[in-house]
Design a protein around this motif. Structure first.
Motif, PDB file in Angstrom:
ATOM      1  N   ASP A  87       0.827  -1.209   0.000  1.00 25.33           N
ATOM      2  CA  ASP A  87       0.000   0.000   0.000  1.00 25.33           C
ATOM      3  C   ASP A  87       0.863   1.262   0.000  1.00 25.33           C
ATOM      4  O   ASP A  87       0.546   2.238  -0.681  1.00 25.33           O
ATOM      5  N   ASP A 135       2.380   1.642  -3.474  1.00 22.99           N
ATOM      6  CA  ASP A 135       1.354   2.124  -4.412  1.00 22.99           C
ATOM      7  C   ASP A 135       1.082   3.606  -4.230  1.00 22.99           C
ATOM      8  O   ASP A 135       0.905   4.339  -5.196  1.00 22.99           O
ATOM      9  N   SER A 136       1.053   4.076  -2.975  1.00 24.45           N
ATOM     10  CA  SER A 136       0.785   5.497  -2.738  1.00 24.45           C
ATOM     11  C   SER A 136       1.957   6.372  -3.215  1.00 24.45           C
ATOM     12  O   SER A 136       1.744   7.459  -3.716  1.00 24.45           O
TER      13      SER A 136
END
Length: 122
Positions: free
Chosen positions: A111, A114-115
């Motif tokens: 996550d 991805d950010s």
């Protein structure tokens, strides 16, 4: 794709993206034709994230251990060695998953990657 590799060569390249950590991750993330394959891009990004996280953990714990008294330094140094062995085993596990064609996501790290990248590597 259902979370799996599209071409037989994709899983080999994805596994190789973990080989030298962020170096091979960057290579396969930006070199044609591998940067067009979403499976290879996913594992290249995750390889970079794992390598950076491993480096940060070692630097922070290394500095912390360096300022401890000698007897605590030995104990925590041993714990750091065990942690590095565990991370190395996990690194080989990630290579195995990529070679088998699986899109194995590290829960929190994927996550964060991805950010930072701006979009998930689908």
């Amino acid at each position: 794709m259902n979370g799996e590799a599209g071409k037989p060569q994709s899983n080999i390249i994805a596994a190789l993206s973990y080989l030298l950590g962020f170096v091979t991750g960057l290579i396969f993330l930006y070199i044609e034709p591998y940067n067009a394959d979403p499976f290879v891009r996913f594992h290249a990004r995750q390889s970079i994230g794992v390598s950076v996280a491993w480096f940060v953990i070692n630097v922070i714990l290394g500095v912390f251990i360096a300022v401890l008294p000698h007897f605590l330094c030995v104990i925590f140094g041993f714990i750091l060695d065990l942690l590095n062995i565990g991370l190395a085993i996990y690194w080989v596990f990630l290579m195995y998953k990529a070679y088998k064609g699986e899109r194995y996501r590290i829960p929190e790290l994927a996550d964060i990657v991805d950010s930072i990248a701006g979009s998930p590597a689908i």
